[in-house]
Scaffold this motif. Structure first.
Motif, PDB file in Angstrom:
ATOM      1  N   ARG A   1      78.634 -14.868  -3.210  1.00  0.00           N
ATOM      2  CA  ARG A   1      78.168 -13.775  -3.707  1.00  0.00           C
ATOM      3  C   ARG A   1      77.443 -13.464  -5.045  1.00  0.00           C
ATOM      4  O   ARG A   1      77.460 -14.569  -5.835  1.00  0.00           O
ATOM      5  N   LEU A   2      76.876 -12.567  -5.246  1.00  0.00           N
ATOM      6  CA  LEU A   2      75.936 -12.489  -6.314  1.00  0.00           C
ATOM      7  C   LEU A   2      76.104 -11.117  -7.126  1.00  0.00           C
ATOM      8  O   LEU A   2      76.207 -10.101  -6.610  1.00  0.00           O
ATOM      9  N   ARG A   3      76.330 -11.104  -8.258  1.00  0.00           N
ATOM     10  CA  ARG A   3      76.352  -9.970  -9.275  1.00  0.00           C
ATOM     11  C   ARG A   3      75.299  -9.734  -9.929  1.00  0.00           C
ATOM     12  O   ARG A   3      74.573 -10.546 -10.620  1.00  0.00           O
TER      13      ARG A   3
ATOM     14  N   VAL B   1      76.755  -8.025  -4.547  1.00  0.00           N
ATOM     15  CA  VAL B   1      76.109  -8.077  -3.109  1.00  0.00           C
ATOM     16  C   VAL B   1      76.628  -9.282  -2.683  1.00  0.00           C
ATOM     17  O   VAL B   1      76.818 -10.395  -3.206  1.00  0.00           O
ATOM     18  N   ASP B   2      76.313  -9.144  -1.390  1.00  0.00           N
ATOM     19  CA  ASP B   2      76.301 -10.473  -0.442  1.00  0.00           C
ATOM     20  C   ASP B   2      74.780 -10.952  -0.023  1.00  0.00           C
ATOM     21  O   ASP B   2      74.427 -10.230   0.729  1.00  0.00           O
ATOM     22  N   PRO B   3      74.300 -11.835  -0.799  1.00  0.00           N
ATOM     23  CA  PRO B   3      72.957 -12.241  -0.323  1.00  0.00           C
ATOM     24  C   PRO B   3      72.656 -12.678   0.905  1.00  0.00           C
ATOM     25  O   PRO B   3      73.362 -13.512   1.583  1.00  0.00           O
ATOM     26  N   VAL B   4      71.473 -12.269   1.529  1.00  0.00           N
ATOM     27  CA  VAL B   4      71.139 -12.669   2.894  1.00  0.00           C
ATOM     28  C   VAL B   4      69.609 -13.479   3.117  1.00  0.00           C
ATOM     29  O   VAL B   4      69.790 -14.709   3.497  1.00  0.00           O
ATOM     30  N   GLY B   5      68.913 -13.147   2.084  1.00  0.00           N
ATOM     31  CA  GLY B   5      67.769 -14.082   2.047  1.00  0.00           C
ATOM     32  C   GLY B   5      66.948 -13.455   0.846  1.00  0.00           C
ATOM     33  O   GLY B   5      66.937 -12.443   0.500  1.00  0.00           O
TER      34      GLY B   5
ATOM     35  N   TYR C   1      61.759  -9.836  -2.927  1.00  0.00           N
ATOM     36  CA  TYR C   1      62.757  -8.816  -2.654  1.00  0.00           C
ATOM     37  C   TYR C   1      63.997  -9.605  -2.355  1.00  0.00           C
ATOM     38  O   TYR C   1      63.813 -10.743  -1.757  1.00  0.00           O
ATOM     39  N   LEU C   2      65.211  -9.106  -2.518  1.00  0.00           N
ATOM     40  CA  LEU C   2      66.282  -9.618  -2.261  1.00  0.00           C
ATOM     41  C   LEU C   2      67.028  -8.894  -0.948  1.00  0.00           C
ATOM     42  O   LEU C   2      67.326  -7.508  -1.258  1.00  0.00           O
ATOM     43  N   LEU C   3      67.261  -9.521   0.058  1.00  0.00           N
ATOM     44  CA  LEU C   3      67.737  -8.945   1.234  1.00  0.00           C
ATOM     45  C   LEU C   3      69.424  -9.153   0.920  1.00  0.00           C
ATOM     46  O   LEU C   3      69.841 -10.464   1.142  1.00  0.00           O
ATOM     47  N   ALA C   4      70.101  -8.199   0.992  1.00  0.00           N
ATOM     48  CA  ALA C   4      71.717  -8.271   0.799  1.00  0.00           C
ATOM     49  C   ALA C   4      72.455  -7.230   1.712  1.00  0.00           C
ATOM     50  O   ALA C   4      71.950  -6.366   2.227  1.00  0.00           O
ATOM     51  N   THR C   5      74.007  -7.379   1.566  1.00  0.00           N
ATOM     52  CA  THR C   5      74.805  -6.336   2.124  1.00  0.00           C
ATOM     53  C   THR C   5      75.554  -5.899   0.986  1.00  0.00           C
ATOM     54  O   THR C   5      75.815  -6.996  -0.003  1.00  0.00           O
TER      55      THR C   5
ATOM     56  N   PRO D   1      82.781 -16.949  -1.606  1.00  0.00           N
ATOM     57  CA  PRO D   1      81.619 -17.031  -0.534  1.00  0.00           C
ATOM     58  C   PRO D   1      81.260 -15.759  -0.008  1.00  0.00           C
ATOM     59  O   PRO D   1      81.958 -14.621  -0.043  1.00  0.00           O
ATOM     60  N   ALA D   2      79.738 -15.734   0.362  1.00  0.00           N
ATOM     61  CA  ALA D   2      79.178 -14.253   0.565  1.00  0.00           C
ATOM     62  C   ALA D   2      79.849 -13.907   2.236  1.00  0.00           C
ATOM     63  O   ALA D   2      79.998 -14.902   2.799  1.00  0.00           O
TER      64      ALA D   2
END
Length: 343
Positions: A159-161, A176-180, A189-193, A215-216
């Motif tokens: 996970r990312l703050r 956020v939970d980073p996707v790519g 761009y950061l794709l996340a949820t 863990p994301a």
């Protein structure tokens, strides 16, 4: 990091022969003093590097010296995998790793192929910074350390703050939970949820980032190209879309269609011009697109768009209507021109 730098220093000397301390420092992105310390460390470790003094002097290796220090580290391998263009590696903070990896790749080639490959590479240019009209691609500047922190979380699945400054909002922290990561025309761009909802963050608006130990919460596999297309579609079809009725010269039709989100209706007028109903992302998008076409198109509705285009034209006419410096007082045209600058 120092071990990788020492390897890179040896490979530079193998590939280029004699090099000055200043040139080595520039290639390795360190100070001259650091290069001198690294040379001393290599010499103490038994690497046959020697100095040649004088105007054309520098450092070199004894002829015939061979090394097996060509293994790629994690970031170097990653840099090669995203190096469809060098700009891609730069956008993800992997520019130095890419340069280091390419030195290792070149060094691993048979000596008979090395010169041929280097000459061939000089004959191929991918995605230059300017096009034939000298329009320069302006890449966003994002600190390497910040991108590296985001990248580590993406790759490690943590996970990312982030401290994020959204448009017209004060910056605030989000987890956020980073996707790519995606780069498009120099913009990252950061794709996340976040709370299970898809989110897309522009890297240039991330003010700080912190990788967390958690863990994301994300799928094990991702089709990043598909995810980007889906988010792009949602972006284009959401928000405050505006519909414009416009007359366009057939010779300029493709320009209009290429900038609009969609064309919902099209018919020919009696004079041969085309009448289109086109959708744009928002009011600024519509204004910008019609302004680019100049007299090759005319917005028929909505009225506010006709008014804005008229005011733009009036501001330009006032600026150039008289002799130099004798146009309308700056206070009268500056508000309109400032609007132009931000579209």
């Amino acid at each position: 990091m120092r071990a990788d730098r020492l390897v890179s220093l040896v490979l530079l000397l193998r590939q280029h022969g004699r090099m000055s301390a200043a040139t080595l420092a520039r290639e390795l992105e360190v100070s001259t003093r650091t290069v001198l310390r690294d040379i001393e460390a290599l010499s103490a470790a038994g690497v046959p590097v020697y100095a040649e003094r004088g105007r054309h002097g520098g450092f070199a290796l004894l002829p015939g010296f061979q090394t097996e220090l060509t293994g790629l580290n994690h970031d170097e391998a990653l840099a090669l995998l995203v190096a469809g263009s060098r700009r891609g590696a730069q956008a993800f903070g992997l520019g130095s790793a890419l340069a280091s990896a390419m030195r290792k790749v070149v060094d691993a080639l048979p000596e008979s192929s090395r010169a041929t490959a280097a000459e061939a590479a000089r004959r191929l240019l991918i995605d230059p910074e300017t096009d034939l009209l000298s329009r320069r691609l302006v890449a966003e500047e994002v600190p390497d350390a910040l991108v590296a922190e985001v990248r580590r979380a993406v790759v490690a699945g943590h996970r990312l703050r982030i401290h994020y400054a959204a448009v017209d909002q004060p910056p605030r922290w989000r987890t956020v939970d980073p996707v790519g990561l995606v780069t498009v025309r120099g913009q990252g761009y950061l794709l996340a949820t976040r709370s299970g909802v898809d989110r897309t963050y522009r890297l240039s608006r991330v003010l700080a980032a912190e990788e967390l130990d958690e863990p994301a919460r994300r799928p094990e596999r991702v089709d990043l190209d598909r995810a980007w297309r889906e988010r792009s579609t949602r972006f284009r079809t959401g928000g405050e879309q505006v519909t414009v009725l416009v007359r366009v010269d057939p010779a300029r039709r493709e320009e209009l269609v290429g900038t609009a989100l969609s064309v919902r209706d099209e018919a020919a007028d009696a004079d041969g011009w085309l009448r289109l109903e086109a959708a744009f992302q928002d009011s600024r998008h519509a204004e910008w697109a019609l302004w680019q076409l100049a007299t090759g198109a005319e917005a028929l509705s909505p009225q506010w768009l006709r008014d804005r285009l008229r005011d733009r034209a009036a501001a330009i006419a006032a600026c150039y209507g008289g002799s130099y410096g004798a146009s309308s007082p700056p206070g009268q045209i500056r508000p309109i021109l400032s609007e132009i600058d931000h579209v």
